[in-house]
Scaffold this motif. Sequence first.
Motif, PDB file in Angstrom:
ATOM      1  N   THR A 125     -11.631   6.168   2.873  1.00  0.00           N
ATOM      2  CA  THR A 125     -10.301   6.055   2.289  1.00  0.00           C
ATOM      3  C   THR A 125     -10.390   6.115   0.783  1.00  0.00           C
ATOM      4  N   ARG A 126      -9.647   7.047   0.201  1.00  0.00           N
ATOM      5  CA  ARG A 126      -9.590   7.101  -1.264  1.00  0.00           C
ATOM      6  C   ARG A 126      -8.534   6.129  -1.763  1.00  0.00           C
ATOM      7  N   VAL A 127      -8.891   5.399  -2.798  1.00  0.00           N
ATOM      8  CA  VAL A 127      -8.005   4.428  -3.410  1.00  0.00           C
ATOM      9  C   VAL A 127      -7.807   4.835  -4.858  1.00  0.00           C
ATOM     10  N   GLU A 128      -6.565   4.829  -5.302  1.00  0.00           N
ATOM     11  CA  GLU A 128      -6.312   5.222  -6.690  1.00  0.00           C
ATOM     12  C   GLU A 128      -5.420   4.193  -7.346  1.00  0.00           C
ATOM     13  N   ASN A 129      -5.852   3.716  -8.472  1.00  0.00           N
ATOM     14  CA  ASN A 129      -5.029   2.828  -9.284  1.00  0.00           C
ATOM     15  C   ASN A 129      -5.397   3.087 -10.735  1.00  0.00           C
ATOM     16  N   TYR A 134       0.864  -1.178   0.000  1.00  0.00           N
ATOM     17  CA  TYR A 134       0.000   0.000   0.000  1.00  0.00           C
ATOM     18  C   TYR A 134       0.899   1.226   0.000  1.00  0.00           C
ATOM     19  N   CYS A 144     -10.426  -1.310  -7.229  1.00  0.00           N
ATOM     20  CA  CYS A 144      -9.548  -1.473  -6.060  1.00  0.00           C
ATOM     21  C   CYS A 144     -10.265  -1.002  -4.791  1.00  0.00           C
ATOM     22  N   ILE A 179      -0.668  -3.779  -5.682  1.00  0.00           N
ATOM     23  CA  ILE A 179      -0.099  -2.516  -5.205  1.00  0.00           C
ATOM     24  C   ILE A 179      -1.221  -1.493  -5.271  1.00  0.00           C
ATOM     25  N   THR A 180      -1.558  -0.904  -4.148  1.00  0.00           N
ATOM     26  CA  THR A 180      -2.705  -0.002  -4.093  1.00  0.00           C
ATOM     27  C   THR A 180      -2.281   1.332  -3.506  1.00  0.00           C
ATOM     28  N   ARG A 181      -2.547   2.400  -4.256  1.00  0.00           N
ATOM     29  CA  ARG A 181      -2.277   3.725  -3.726  1.00  0.00           C
ATOM     30  C   ARG A 181      -3.463   4.184  -2.875  1.00  0.00           C
ATOM     31  N   VAL A 182      -3.137   4.743  -1.728  1.00  0.00           N
ATOM     32  CA  VAL A 182      -4.143   5.239  -0.801  1.00  0.00           C
ATOM     33  C   VAL A 182      -3.886   6.725  -0.612  1.00  0.00           C
ATOM     34  N   GLU A 183      -4.947   7.525  -0.679  1.00  0.00           N
ATOM     35  CA  GLU A 183      -4.770   8.966  -0.514  1.00  0.00           C
ATOM     36  C   GLU A 183      -5.785   9.482   0.486  1.00  0.00           C
ATOM     37  N   SER A 233      -0.337  -6.072  -9.964  1.00  0.00           N
ATOM     38  CA  SER A 233       0.475  -5.309 -10.916  1.00  0.00           C
ATOM     39  C   SER A 233       1.169  -6.303 -11.838  1.00  0.00           C
TER      40      SER A 233
END
Lengths: 391, 391
Positions: B81-85, A50, B92, A80-84, B245
């Motif tokens: 929670t914001r998730v971006e991929n 993450y 996601c 693989i996860t992006r968290v913002e 990924s």
Amino acid sequence: MTDGEVAVVGVGQSDFGELEGQRVTDFGGRAVREALLASGLDSDAIEEAYVGNVASAAQRQTGVVGQAVLREVGVTGLPITRVENACASSTCAFREAYRTIRSGERDVVLALGVEKMTGVPTDVALRDMSGASDAEVEGPMGMTFMGVYGMRANAYADRFGDVREELADIAVKNHSNGLANPRAHLHLDVDREDVLSSRMIADPIRLLDACPMSDGAAAAVLARGEVAERLVDQPVYVDAVEASSGHYLDGDLEYWREELDERVSRRAYREAGIGPDDLDVVEVHDAATIGELMHYEGLGLASHGEGASLVRKGDVMLDGRIPVNPSGGLKSRGHPVGATGVAQVCELVWQLRGEAGKRQVDGASIGLAQNSGGALLGEGGVSTVTVLSAR
Amino acid sequence: MTDGEVAVVGVGQSDFGELEGQRVTDFGGRAVREALLASGLDSDAIEEAYVGNVASAAQRQTGVVGQAVLREVGVTGLPITRVENACASSTCAFREAYRTIRSGERDVVLALGVEKMTGVPTDVALRDMSGASDAEVEGPMGMTFMGVYGMRANAYADRFGDVREELADIAVKNHSNGLANPRAHLHLDVDREDVLSSRMIADPIRLLDACPMSDGAAAAVLARGEVAERLVDQPVYVDAVEASSGHYLDGDLEYWREELDERVSRRAYREAGIGPDDLDVVEVHDAATIGELMHYEGLGLASHGEGASLVRKGDVMLDGRIPVNPSGGLKSRGHPVGATGVAQVCELVWQLRGEAGKRQVDGASIGLAQNSGGALLGEGGVSTVTVLSAR
């Protein structure tokens, strides 16, 4: 949820600062390599990752930033996860990593925070940071982050009296701690007068009350308890990671009321089976000095209106009763927004392992990190509280 | 991980298209309200939320977009929670929602996807989309998304022969399906000649081979199995959500080899206890028509080099053996990047409940959605595969 324990087995942090000519993949990769080395693990041991990041894609650095950084260190072919979540992005990444192991689904998960804020045009960086607020509604009202911190400081003073000197002393303390942190962004030897005479930003917030914009990365490798105990001599256990958005206190201008911090920290204390008196070391989100003071109260380190007394009595000093921000905090270590949360975790891990060098808090065994993010009025964003312990 | 079942209890989707004058909070709120209504739940039943979004903050709409949208519908004071991929962001988010319930930690979790791409300056939108690639390295090489789809189409043709007519037929099929979807962005009645004579974008990809940029939102309420069964007559069970990924196939120009799709879908089939022959309805990521064709092969609906035969035989038509993109797909429904993944889930839920109206696939009980995102060369980004079923 199973009750499996989760521990941090290794952490890594790049230097924070103006990392001129370096890409997120450069210093991000460095933080991950250090964390892997500290964990005694090869890159192929990572089962999931993450990544906390706010603005890499927006600032034309790289998209899918987690994949880009992890490719540098040979971590490919996994989720693989992006968290913002604005300035709390990487604590939220750490929280997902923690829960993924705690659920029993994975044994080893990486949490990474990475941000490059310098070396891009300042207006682009500022625009992207203001993007953490509501840019259509709050932006035109002048509700920048430091503007809101100024309003909070005034509302606080209105209710509890003037604390400008104590705010300055918080800046002095954090810069003093930061002088002992070789990875800190700002190595400044400042006194109260320096702070009180620095340039006014948003009355009463002055330049030296505010954190800098920084580049940097921080990484933590988390593992299931039994795995952690095989890997390293001193696993640092994750006893709680709690997060919540606020309730948007429409029309309620009592900024002093840190309802969000209170709610989240009480839950974290319950989860960890401790109270604020049990803490040995604390890292809080001091984007502005008034923030640190109000977090004292929100976390229950002091009662409402009594935060400044912790400063006056020296309790929050490195050798005090409850040292706060031994790393230097956002104020001195710097604030690469997407990396700050995991950088707080790094500091706690070093402190709890006795590896913090000249800024070591003697005998620290329980630590707490508080990290805030996002929208402004009424605490609509997010607050997170993490509790770690050595055993 | 416990083996608790997880089901979707309600979904909602705004219209997709150029939603002029509407903020993300407007159409995002609409999708959430519809999902709550379909679930028979009040807003305070939501315990946690994950939000897929790519560029709201960067495009100066609003930061912490999840908090902003959910405030509109009274969902405050919880972890958001914001998730971006990239283009797989909301799948996601859906995956995190699914795992949070599956672990036993929560009973009811919301997954939301929301994106506004029109009404911002086109160069800003394009910059932010190119941000899904590596903007420093790939950008200057001209590696736009349609550029890469063009290269893939050429590499595919080089190996397996010309499929331009079949690609055009995919566009025709998806636009035909989209005519029966009142929420689709592009309602176009086109034939093969229209596609083959449309403007060239990146040889051989023409305008009508490519999806539009859209605004829109989609929401799904997930619940623990027992809770779901109390709430609604037709819970739709989540049998698998897998993501990975890629391996960055450096120097390997065999674009036709959909290694990533294969790896992720095989895992999803195993998790769900099914094979590709068991599927009744499929939604895939047809950002360009060649993408859809290659996903047929990656998902095992056809063997390598045989994807075009599914088109020629009519298998993927709405009344065919294995209908693909009954919603119209990205091609016609549109592609608000952060919303597409959950929009695929919405379509499958409607199909599996028999609520898809004129585009209903007869007797559908098992559905699959495939959603891709991010970087370009060698499939370094992410592919996700979701399997849902009615029982």
